[in-house]
Design a protein around this motif. Structure first.
Motif, PDB file in Angstrom:
ATOM      1  N   LEU A 104      43.837  31.755  36.932  1.00  0.00           N
ATOM      2  CA  LEU A 104      43.269  30.410  36.884  1.00  0.00           C
ATOM      3  C   LEU A 104      42.251  30.207  37.997  1.00  0.00           C
ATOM      4  CD1 LEU A 104      43.530  27.737  35.289  1.00  0.00           C
ATOM      5  CD2 LEU A 104      45.232  27.015  36.966  1.00  0.00           C
ATOM      6  N   GLU A 105      42.572  30.693  39.199  1.00  0.00           N
ATOM      7  CA  GLU A 105      41.632  30.582  40.317  1.00  0.00           C
ATOM      8  C   GLU A 105      40.324  31.301  40.004  1.00  0.00           C
ATOM      9  OE1 GLU A 105      44.607  30.222  44.179  1.00  0.00           O
ATOM     10  OE2 GLU A 105      44.168  32.197  43.352  1.00  0.00           O
ATOM     11  N   ALA A 106      40.431  32.483  39.404  1.00  0.00           N
ATOM     12  CA  ALA A 106      39.226  33.253  39.069  1.00  0.00           C
ATOM     13  C   ALA A 106      38.363  32.512  38.057  1.00  0.00           C
ATOM     14  CB  ALA A 106      39.618  34.628  38.528  1.00  0.00           C
ATOM     15  N   GLU A 107      38.995  31.897  37.070  1.00  0.00           N
ATOM     16  CA  GLU A 107      38.238  31.159  36.060  1.00  0.00           C
ATOM     17  C   GLU A 107      37.544  29.940  36.675  1.00  0.00           C
ATOM     18  OE1 GLU A 107      37.353  32.226  33.290  1.00  0.00           O
ATOM     19  OE2 GLU A 107      38.950  32.519  31.826  1.00  0.00           O
ATOM     20  N   PHE A 108      38.236  29.228  37.556  1.00  0.00           N
ATOM     21  CA  PHE A 108      37.607  28.085  38.214  1.00  0.00           C
ATOM     22  C   PHE A 108      36.420  28.529  39.073  1.00  0.00           C
ATOM     23  CE2 PHE A 108      41.583  25.478  37.550  1.00  0.00           C
ATOM     24  CZ  PHE A 108      40.963  24.438  36.903  1.00  0.00           C
ATOM     25  N   ARG A 109      36.577  29.660  39.774  1.00  0.00           N
ATOM     26  CA  ARG A 109      35.449  30.152  40.585  1.00  0.00           C
ATOM     27  C   ARG A 109      34.255  30.493  39.701  1.00  0.00           C
ATOM     28  NH1 ARG A 109      39.620  32.549  43.621  1.00  0.00           N
ATOM     29  NH2 ARG A 109      39.483  34.496  42.446  1.00  0.00           N
ATOM     30  N   ARG A 110      34.515  31.145  38.577  1.00  0.00           N
ATOM     31  CA  ARG A 110      33.406  31.494  37.681  1.00  0.00           C
ATOM     32  C   ARG A 110      32.731  30.245  37.128  1.00  0.00           C
ATOM     33  NH1 ARG A 110      36.698  36.201  36.415  1.00  0.00           N
ATOM     34  NH2 ARG A 110      38.011  34.982  35.000  1.00  0.00           N
ATOM     35  N   ALA A 111      33.512  29.178  36.963  1.00  0.00           N
ATOM     36  CA  ALA A 111      32.955  27.920  36.441  1.00  0.00           C
ATOM     37  C   ALA A 111      32.280  27.095  37.528  1.00  0.00           C
ATOM     38  CB  ALA A 111      34.070  27.101  35.781  1.00  0.00           C
ATOM     39  N   GLY A 112      32.414  27.526  38.789  1.00  0.00           N
ATOM     40  CA  GLY A 112      31.814  26.780  39.885  1.00  0.00           C
ATOM     41  C   GLY A 112      32.532  25.485  40.189  1.00  0.00           C
ATOM     42  N   VAL A 113      33.834  25.438  39.888  1.00  0.00           N
ATOM     43  CA  VAL A 113      34.638  24.224  40.103  1.00  0.00           C
ATOM     44  C   VAL A 113      35.655  24.512  41.200  1.00  0.00           C
ATOM     45  CG1 VAL A 113      36.313  22.650  39.065  1.00  0.00           C
ATOM     46  CG2 VAL A 113      34.334  23.424  37.746  1.00  0.00           C
ATOM     47  N   ASP A 114      35.674  23.644  42.208  1.00  0.00           N
ATOM     48  CA  ASP A 114      36.606  23.836  43.328  1.00  0.00           C
ATOM     49  C   ASP A 114      38.044  23.666  42.861  1.00  0.00           C
ATOM     50  OD1 ASP A 114      34.576  24.284  45.137  1.00  0.00           O
ATOM     51  OD2 ASP A 114      34.422  22.174  45.716  1.00  0.00           O
ATOM     52  N   ILE A 236      34.845  47.209  50.025  1.00  0.00           N
ATOM     53  CA  ILE A 236      35.722  46.226  49.381  1.00  0.00           C
ATOM     54  C   ILE A 236      34.928  45.416  48.355  1.00  0.00           C
ATOM     55  CG2 ILE A 236      37.034  44.089  49.752  1.00  0.00           C
ATOM     56  CD1 ILE A 236      37.996  45.241  52.408  1.00  0.00           C
ATOM     57  N   MET A 237      33.686  45.073  48.693  1.00  0.00           N
ATOM     58  CA  MET A 237      32.861  44.281  47.783  1.00  0.00           C
ATOM     59  C   MET A 237      32.558  45.043  46.491  1.00  0.00           C
ATOM     60  SD  MET A 237      32.463  41.380  49.215  1.00  0.00           S
ATOM     61  CE  MET A 237      31.216  40.723  48.116  1.00  0.00           C
ATOM     62  N   ARG A 238      32.548  46.363  46.546  1.00  0.00           N
ATOM     63  CA  ARG A 238      32.251  47.166  45.352  1.00  0.00           C
ATOM     64  C   ARG A 238      33.510  47.551  44.584  1.00  0.00           C
ATOM     65  NH1 ARG A 238      29.224  49.874  49.309  1.00  0.00           N
ATOM     66  NH2 ARG A 238      30.711  51.622  49.245  1.00  0.00           N
ATOM     67  N   ALA A 239      34.647  47.541  45.246  1.00  0.00           N
ATOM     68  CA  ALA A 239      35.890  48.042  44.654  1.00  0.00           C
ATOM     69  C   ALA A 239      36.593  46.956  43.830  1.00  0.00           C
ATOM     70  CB  ALA A 239      36.804  48.575  45.757  1.00  0.00           C
ATOM     71  N   ASP A 240      37.749  47.320  43.283  1.00  0.00           N
ATOM     72  CA  ASP A 240      38.470  46.441  42.362  1.00  0.00           C
ATOM     73  C   ASP A 240      39.442  45.532  43.116  1.00  0.00           C
ATOM     74  OD1 ASP A 240      39.404  45.306  40.054  1.00  0.00           O
ATOM     75  OD2 ASP A 240      40.761  46.949  39.547  1.00  0.00           O
ATOM     76  N   PHE A 241      38.875  44.560  43.843  1.00  0.00           N
ATOM     77  CA  PHE A 241      39.667  43.556  44.543  1.00  0.00           C
ATOM     78  C   PHE A 241      39.423  42.190  43.896  1.00  0.00           C
ATOM     79  CE2 PHE A 241      39.319  46.938  47.648  1.00  0.00           C
ATOM     80  CZ  PHE A 241      40.605  47.002  48.187  1.00  0.00           C
ATOM     81  N   SER A 242      40.294  41.257  44.180  1.00  0.00           N
ATOM     82  CA  SER A 242      40.160  39.937  43.572  1.00  0.00           C
ATOM     83  C   SER A 242      38.903  39.231  44.069  1.00  0.00           C
ATOM     84  CB  SER A 242      41.389  39.074  43.896  1.00  0.00           C
ATOM     85  OG  SER A 242      41.383  38.687  45.262  1.00  0.00           O
ATOM     86  N   GLU A 243      38.463  38.244  43.303  1.00  0.00           N
ATOM     87  CA  GLU A 243      37.283  37.480  43.701  1.00  0.00           C
ATOM     88  C   GLU A 243      37.548  36.707  44.978  1.00  0.00           C
ATOM     89  OE1 GLU A 243      35.391  35.198  40.677  1.00  0.00           O
ATOM     90  OE2 GLU A 243      35.696  36.714  39.139  1.00  0.00           O
ATOM     91  N   GLN A 244      38.791  36.297  45.184  1.00  0.00           N
ATOM     92  CA  GLN A 244      39.139  35.585  46.413  1.00  0.00           C
ATOM     93  C   GLN A 244      38.931  36.485  47.625  1.00  0.00           C
ATOM     94  OE1 GLN A 244      43.223  34.350  46.696  1.00  0.00           O
ATOM     95  NE2 GLN A 244      42.844  32.965  48.414  1.00  0.00           N
TER      96      GLN A 244
END
Length: 260
Positions: A104-114, A236-244
């Protein structure tokens, strides 16, 4: 649910998705069931067009196909209204700490919603269940509620089953489980999670500073790494880590560090 003391709304929620990776996968169905302190209930539930094909492996679990979500809104379109629905609420669900909340956090970030879990108390009925009986949602429902779960992996059925399970858990373990949200939140936390910055504990607090919690740099602060080994942060920015995690690391590379 008259055996749980609420001082603010508690939202039981469940997601159905295209897969398990918050970086790549998307929500296809969401249900939020809000229980208010006065005992009344509000709910939101809808299908969502993920914008990507739903794999057959995912459809085999939740039954949602590309045809069913065709013409449904994207998460971007409903993000603000769902964020507002969650305002000032604590969260409860089955396996939400490891899966549903990060997704859910990832989807909100992609939507630009805090949207943030910060300040919210989180009750994970899977954690409670596994402390007593290490099994899954269907078994938890059967054990605590004495019924078979119809429409397993329908987000509406799963979210409502979670509410029934928590009520039954509080009754079944009355002498062992607290009846207030603060204490249940603590019960659902492993001791080490108190220092987690992200859901997976890849970043932790060390003496009030953000630090890495893995690899040869375990325990080294982002501030130190930004000075001495920025290449590691760039990896880390290139690897498979969470968007957070990537967001915090990106800030560190710019000289901006989180505060506890």
């Amino acid at each position: 649910m008259n055996n749980l003391k609420l001082d603010r709304p508690l939202v039981f929620f469940d997601l159905e998705t295209t897969g398990l990776n918050p970086l790549k996968d998307r929500i296809v169905e969401i249900t939020l069931v809000k229980l208010l302190p006065d005992g009344t209930e509000e709910s939101r539930s809808r299908l969502i067009d993920p914008g990507i094909p739903i794999p057959e492996t995912a459809t085999a679990i939740h039954g949602i196909t590309d045809d069913r979500v065709a013409g449904q809104p994207s998460f971007n379109r409903i993000a603000k209204s769902f964020r507002d629905f969650l305002e000032g609420c604590d969260l409860c669900g089955f396996n939400i700490k490891k899966f549903d909340i990060p997704m859910l956090e990832a989807e909100f970030r992609r939507a630009g919603v805090d949207f943030s879990r910060a300040g919210r108390r989180i009750i994970d009925t899977q954690v409670i269940f596994h402390k007593f009986h290490p099994r899954g949602l269907e078994a938890a429902y059967s054990l605590y509620c004495g019924k078979q779960l119809a429409n397993l992996h329908s987000s509406d059925a799963d979210a409502r089953a979670c509410a029934e399970i928590l009520s039954a858990q509080l009754a079944a373990h009355e002498s062992e489980l607290p009846a207030d949200v603060d204490a249940l939140h603590e019960f659902c936390c492993r001791p080490e999670e108190a220092d987690y910055i992200d859901a997976d504990g890849k970043l932790i607090w060390v003496n009030q500073e953000a630090a890495v919690n893995f690899s040869k740099n375990k325990g080294v602060t982002l501030r130190t790494l930004a000075d001495t080994d920025p290449g590691f942060l760039e990896w880390i920015m290139r690897a498979d880590f969470s968007e957070q995690v990537k967001g915090i690391v990106a800030d560190a590379l710019k000289g901006e560090f989180p505060k506890r």
